[in-house]
Design a protein around this motif. Structure first.
Motif, PDB file in Angstrom:
ATOM      1  N   MET A 175       0.903  -1.265  -0.080  1.00 53.68           N
ATOM      2  CA  MET A 175       0.017  -0.042   0.006  1.00 53.68           C
ATOM      3  C   MET A 175       0.869   1.213  -0.016  1.00 53.68           C
ATOM      4  N   ALA A 176       0.269   2.212  -0.837  1.00 54.13           N
ATOM      5  CA  ALA A 176       1.263   3.534  -0.824  1.00 54.13           C
ATOM      6  C   ALA A 176       0.921   4.346   0.582  1.00 54.13           C
ATOM      7  N   THR A 177       2.009   5.097   0.903  1.00 50.72           N
ATOM      8  CA  THR A 177       1.937   5.938   2.263  1.00 50.72           C
ATOM      9  C   THR A 177       2.339   7.282   1.775  1.00 50.72           C
ATOM     10  N   LEU A 178       1.325   8.063   2.433  1.00 50.78           N
ATOM     11  CA  LEU A 178       1.765   9.573   2.304  1.00 50.78           C
ATOM     12  C   LEU A 178       2.084   9.967   3.837  1.00 50.78           C
ATOM     13  N   LEU A 179       3.157  10.913   3.542  1.00 47.07           N
ATOM     14  CA  LEU A 179       3.631  11.912   4.617  1.00 47.07           C
ATOM     15  C   LEU A 179       3.382  13.217   4.484  1.00 47.07           C
ATOM     16  N   LEU A 180       2.522  13.708   5.040  1.00 44.48           N
ATOM     17  CA  LEU A 180       1.913  15.097   4.854  1.00 44.48           C
ATOM     18  C   LEU A 180       2.722  15.813   5.773  1.00 44.48           C
ATOM     19  N   ILE A 181       3.693  16.726   5.430  1.00 46.23           N
ATOM     20  CA  ILE A 181       4.359  17.633   6.199  1.00 46.23           C
ATOM     21  C   ILE A 181       4.213  18.995   5.956  1.00 46.23           C
ATOM     22  N   ARG A 182       3.906  19.619   7.096  1.00 47.74           N
ATOM     23  CA  ARG A 182       3.890  21.182   7.018  1.00 47.74           C
ATOM     24  C   ARG A 182       5.097  21.935   7.165  1.00 47.74           C
ATOM     25  N   HIS A 183       5.562  22.666   6.556  1.00 45.83           N
ATOM     26  CA  HIS A 183       6.800  23.449   6.714  1.00 45.83           C
ATOM     27  C   HIS A 183       7.188  23.894   8.056  1.00 45.83           C
ATOM     28  N   GLY A 184       8.250  24.425   8.508  1.00 45.48           N
ATOM     29  CA  GLY A 184       8.705  24.629   9.714  1.00 45.48           C
ATOM     30  C   GLY A 184       8.436  26.086  10.075  1.00 45.48           C
ATOM     31  N   ILE A 185       8.884  26.666  10.795  1.00 46.81           N
ATOM     32  CA  ILE A 185       8.631  27.955  11.285  1.00 46.81           C
ATOM     33  C   ILE A 185       9.416  28.992  10.328  1.00 46.81           C
ATOM     34  N   ALA A 186       8.560  29.745   9.922  1.00 45.21           N
ATOM     35  CA  ALA A 186       9.094  30.712   8.874  1.00 45.21           C
ATOM     36  C   ALA A 186       9.157  32.117   9.280  1.00 45.21           C
ATOM     37  N   GLU A 187       9.687  32.900   8.757  1.00 46.92           N
ATOM     38  CA  GLU A 187       9.833  34.566   8.650  1.00 46.92           C
ATOM     39  C   GLU A 187       8.299  35.066   8.815  1.00 46.92           C
ATOM     40  N   GLY A 231     -10.933  16.266  10.690  1.00 47.35           N
ATOM     41  CA  GLY A 231     -10.487  17.792  10.663  1.00 47.35           C
ATOM     42  C   GLY A 231      -9.341  17.758  11.727  1.00 47.35           C
ATOM     43  N   LEU A 232      -8.110  18.152  11.557  1.00 44.64           N
ATOM     44  CA  LEU A 232      -6.911  17.965  12.489  1.00 44.64           C
ATOM     45  C   LEU A 232      -6.354  19.334  12.357  1.00 44.64           C
ATOM     46  N   GLU A 233      -5.875  19.765  13.401  1.00 39.94           N
ATOM     47  CA  GLU A 233      -4.833  20.940  13.553  1.00 39.94           C
ATOM     48  C   GLU A 233      -3.540  20.405  12.956  1.00 39.94           C
ATOM     49  N   VAL A 234      -3.129  21.278  11.948  1.00 44.56           N
ATOM     50  CA  VAL A 234      -1.567  20.701  11.314  1.00 44.56           C
ATOM     51  C   VAL A 234      -0.651  21.922  11.826  1.00 44.56           C
ATOM     52  N   LYS A 235       0.333  21.498  12.771  1.00 42.47           N
ATOM     53  CA  LYS A 235       1.299  22.347  13.303  1.00 42.47           C
ATOM     54  C   LYS A 235       2.378  22.435  12.375  1.00 42.47           C
ATOM     55  N   LYS A 236       3.321  23.382  12.438  1.00 42.33           N
ATOM     56  CA  LYS A 236       4.450  23.436  11.690  1.00 42.33           C
ATOM     57  C   LYS A 236       5.394  22.374  12.052  1.00 42.33           C
ATOM     58  N   ALA A 237       5.893  21.732  11.126  1.00 39.20           N
ATOM     59  CA  ALA A 237       6.867  20.474  11.420  1.00 39.20           C
ATOM     60  C   ALA A 237       6.395  19.397  11.718  1.00 39.20           C
ATOM     61  N   SER A 238       4.882  19.233  11.612  1.00 39.54           N
ATOM     62  CA  SER A 238       4.251  18.076  11.990  1.00 39.54           C
ATOM     63  C   SER A 238       4.102  16.959  10.676  1.00 39.54           C
ATOM     64  N   CYS A 239       3.789  15.964  10.846  1.00 41.35           N
ATOM     65  CA  CYS A 239       3.719  14.929   9.928  1.00 41.35           C
ATOM     66  C   CYS A 239       2.473  14.092   9.887  1.00 41.35           C
ATOM     67  N   THR A 240       1.536  14.212   9.152  1.00 38.19           N
ATOM     68  CA  THR A 240       0.291  12.974   9.046  1.00 38.19           C
ATOM     69  C   THR A 240       0.406  12.092   8.184  1.00 38.19           C
ATOM     70  N   VAL A 241       0.312  10.921   8.639  1.00 33.84           N
ATOM     71  CA  VAL A 241       0.642   9.704   7.713  1.00 33.84           C
ATOM     72  C   VAL A 241      -0.882   9.106   7.304  1.00 33.84           C
ATOM     73  N   ILE A 242      -0.977   9.052   5.869  1.00 31.93           N
ATOM     74  CA  ILE A 242      -2.077   8.472   5.333  1.00 31.93           C
ATOM     75  C   ILE A 242      -1.879   7.176   4.395  1.00 31.93           C
ATOM     76  N   ARG A 243      -2.585   6.406   4.332  1.00 26.76           N
ATOM     77  CA  ARG A 243      -2.250   5.096   3.720  1.00 26.76           C
ATOM     78  C   ARG A 243      -3.485   4.799   2.671  1.00 26.76           C
ATOM     79  N   TRP A 244      -2.843   4.408   1.320  1.00 26.70           N
ATOM     80  CA  TRP A 244      -3.979   4.167   0.279  1.00 26.70           C
ATOM     81  C   TRP A 244      -4.078   2.716   0.555  1.00 26.70           C
ATOM     82  N   GLU A 245      -5.198   2.381   0.801  1.00 29.22           N
ATOM     83  CA  GLU A 245      -5.339   0.703   0.952  1.00 29.22           C
ATOM     84  C   GLU A 245      -7.017   0.333   0.610  1.00 29.22           C
TER      85      GLU A 245
END
Length: 157
Positions: free
Chosen positions: A1-13, A126-140
């Motif tokens: 099964m394919a896996t997605l790592l959905l990552i929000r960028h880190g703290i920026a200017e 519906g999730l809070e997506v913080k900077k430098a977090s990772c949400t893992v989702i699988r195609w199944e």
């Protein structure tokens, strides 16, 4: 099964006059915390086989932190991952990628509000997506399945 790592960028200017949103860089703190979070993601065994990043500077710098932590893997930028990206269109694209590489691990580095909207579109969560977090989702079995979300503090350990 394919896996997605959905990552929000880190703290920026912070935004400021004369600085395009696309040109905002990670801050010194952003580099430090994002590097630590990406090393934590690697330590958990999440190793992308391919990466996709928003072309915005802070997202590309976050992808650089991931590549530094994991080692090299093919990476490209795509306009579909900008903050105003379209989740339904991204879903179709991701389904195609999952079909091409059914065992692949795809890292996507993007922004809010797009990532939150994409996660909801794919999983109904519906999730809070913080900077430098990772949400893992699988195609199944023909559907996206939420696996877990790693908060940045737990990735940094």
């Amino acid at each position: 099964m394919a896996t997605l790592l959905l990552i929000r960028h880190g703290i920026a200017e912070d935004p400021r006059p004369g600085l395009r949103d696309a040109d905002r860089a990670l801050t010194e703190e952003g580099w430090r915390k994002t590097r630590a979070a990406m090393r934590g993601l690697a330590a958990l065994g999440h190793a992308p086989t391919r990466g996709f990043s928003s072309p915005y500077r802070r997202a590309m710098e976050t992808m650089a932190c991931l590549q530094e932590a994991i080692g090299g893997f093919p990476m490209e930028t795509t306009l579909g991952l900008v903050p105003e990206g379209r989740p339904a269109q991204a879903d179709l694209w991701l389904r195609g990628l999952a079909a091409e590489a059914p065992e692949g691990v795809l890292a996507l580095v993007s922004h809010q509000p797009f990532l939150g909207e994409l996660i909801f579109h794919l999983t109904g969560r519906g999730l809070e997506v913080k900077k430098a977090s990772c949400t893992v989702i699988r195609w199944e079995a023909g559907a996206w399945r939420f696996e877990r979300q790693y908060q940045p503090a737990e990735l940094r350990g």
